[in-house]
Enzyme design. Sequence first.
Site, PDB file in Angstrom:
ATOM      1  N   THR A   1     124.213  93.308  79.332  1.00  0.00           N
ATOM      2  CA  THR A   1     123.998  91.860  79.441  1.00  0.00           C
ATOM      3  C   THR A   1     122.632  91.579  80.056  1.00  0.00           C
ATOM      4  O   THR A   1     122.001  92.470  80.621  1.00  0.00           O
ATOM      5  CB  THR A   1     125.076  91.220  80.330  1.00  0.00           C
ATOM      6  OG1 THR A   1     124.981  91.779  81.653  1.00  0.00           O
ATOM      7  CG2 THR A   1     126.463  91.464  79.779  1.00  0.00           C
ATOM      8  N   ASP A   2     122.194  90.334  79.939  1.00  0.00           N
ATOM      9  CA  ASP A   2     120.954  89.920  80.605  1.00  0.00           C
ATOM     10  C   ASP A   2     121.216  88.639  81.389  1.00  0.00           C
ATOM     11  O   ASP A   2     122.344  88.151  81.433  1.00  0.00           O
ATOM     12  CB  ASP A   2     119.801  89.775  79.607  1.00  0.00           C
ATOM     13  CG  ASP A   2     120.019  88.644  78.608  1.00  0.00           C
ATOM     14  OD1 ASP A   2     120.807  87.719  78.880  1.00  0.00           O
ATOM     15  OD2 ASP A   2     119.392  88.680  77.537  1.00  0.00           O
ATOM     16  N   LYS A   3     120.188  88.105  82.022  1.00  0.00           N
ATOM     17  CA  LYS A   3     120.383  86.961  82.909  1.00  0.00           C
ATOM     18  C   LYS A   3     120.782  85.683  82.172  1.00  0.00           C
ATOM     19  O   LYS A   3     121.139  84.684  82.802  1.00  0.00           O
ATOM     20  CB  LYS A   3     119.163  86.746  83.818  1.00  0.00           C
ATOM     21  CG  LYS A   3     118.004  86.020  83.190  1.00  0.00           C
ATOM     22  CD  LYS A   3     116.800  85.957  84.122  1.00  0.00           C
ATOM     23  CE  LYS A   3     116.916  84.902  85.184  1.00  0.00           C
ATOM     24  NZ  LYS A   3     116.520  83.560  84.720  1.00  0.00           N
TER      25      LYS A   3
ATOM     26  N   GLY B   1     123.332  85.735  80.538  1.00  0.00           N
ATOM     27  CA  GLY B   1     124.785  85.883  80.583  1.00  0.00           C
ATOM     28  C   GLY B   1     125.376  86.435  79.305  1.00  0.00           C
ATOM     29  O   GLY B   1     126.597  86.504  79.147  1.00  0.00           O
TER      30      GLY B   1
END
Lengths: 141, 141, 141, 141
Positions: free
Chosen positions: A15-17, A19
Amino acid sequence: MLSASVEVRVRYEETDKMGIVYHANYFTWFEIARIELLDAMGCPYLSLEEDGLYLPVLSCKADFRSPAHFDDRLRVVVKIEDSPLVRIRAGYEVFREEQLLATGETTHAFLSAEGKVVRPPEKFLEKAGEFEKRGQAPVVE
Amino acid sequence: MLSASVEVRVRYEETDKMGIVYHANYFTWFEIARIELLDAMGCPYLSLEEDGLYLPVLSCKADFRSPAHFDDRLRVVVKIEDSPLVRIRAGYEVFREEQLLATGETTHAFLSAEGKVVRPPEKFLEKAGEFEKRGQAPVVE
Amino acid sequence: MLSASVEVRVRYEETDKMGIVYHANYFTWFEIARIELLDAMGCPYLSLEEDGLYLPVLSCKADFRSPAHFDDRLRVVVKIEDSPLVRIRAGYEVFREEQLLATGETTHAFLSAEGKVVRPPEKFLEKAGEFEKRGQAPVVE
Amino acid sequence: MLSASVEVRVRYEETDKMGIVYHANYFTWFEIARIELLDAMGCPYLSLEEDGLYLPVLSCKADFRSPAHFDDRLRVVVKIEDSPLVRIRAGYEVFREEQLLATGETTHAFLSAEGKVVRPPEKFLEKAGEFEKRGQAPVVE
């Protein structure tokens, strides 16, 4: 047609920031599906490398319809529709239950250890032929 | 046209057992070039997110001509040729010195925090306009 | 003591849905700092591999004090304090401006192409000795 | 003691040009085992985040005895031996068949959405207690 599918559970690391799953990770999932297809054919990728053959990615693409999230259990389907010639084209679909999240494509060529493009090895073509026949008239096990 | 370029040095982590860069990593390099372009425009990506806007990847592709290797110093060029409408298309070229190793493309749309597709914000369009003018008649520094 | 430092800008790909950098990525940054140290010593890692030597990670650890975020510009400092014997121990500090975000350590041994642990090569020891002297009495350039 | 184990098949993407798994990837496997343990306890990580709680990594380490390779099927065992207080310590072992390839440890604390360290939530402690009892006297299913 050659086809296989594999289950993938989304890792937190993927995942990344935003979401959601970082887009580049879908290509790793496509890889997992290809490996599974070669296994199902009876021609594992590792055995190809042991024979001095590599199957690098020449091009790849993906279209994202809906994001995948952490902990999603996804199904990645791979299909090779054309007869594998020098260039092999694989298509992919990523599903969460019935929802199609993404589609993709990769193209490959067999490479010798010296880095030269070569025709698909006999073993691969033979296994592909058998696999297709099994697919059309599945053997009772 | 909006354009920027960035230097990338290949990390050991980005290689695979074929001895070359794993293909999915090019998409991370494309990201770095996009971030650089937004910086150069005066519209850093982080400031967009602070305004509640996201710029997810809708589709992506890459064509690989020659492999990149560990420790290579690469130049990644990004170009946005069309006027950014709802869908923004960015093209990429990866060079090792003068050799073109790979090309690629990503498409994006601005998304609100609620996940709705929105038009590019005024700030972005303004900065894009100014950046293009500067590109055509570069300011003497 | 051997020491070097390197700037790292946090990639979006390195973040996770907690909005911070996924912890495993610090080890890639440690790698970048090690590569930089070997460069600064005049003994690039690539040249070691060309001599048939590898420097795999035998153990690694990290302590996280404050999270790193997307787009942070970090400074990663690496130090080898002990004389490099068969086992080489490197320490790391990750800073955002003056703030120490994380510390870490990796240990390594030189491995031959056959996978046997070997003593550090003469070239490495010589370059390390010269680098330490330069560090103590820096040459005016 | 809380314990769980999970199967991991090594992805090509996880290898590096040394032909083995890049060390940082073991921490992702440790994550997968933790997620599995929380599932087995009846307290999935996703449900913790939905309650506004995060379980970030405060420190992590790993010792590597023998390398893992592409396509290896590994078993990752996680154990939480101490009663979970504010700081939770998890130990890991990575096996290929009977061979122990690596060991590791991570420490964690529960964090509120505001980023404050909090005591483990009642739900977690309760589920942990029940899970330990089931472990000592397994229910016939």
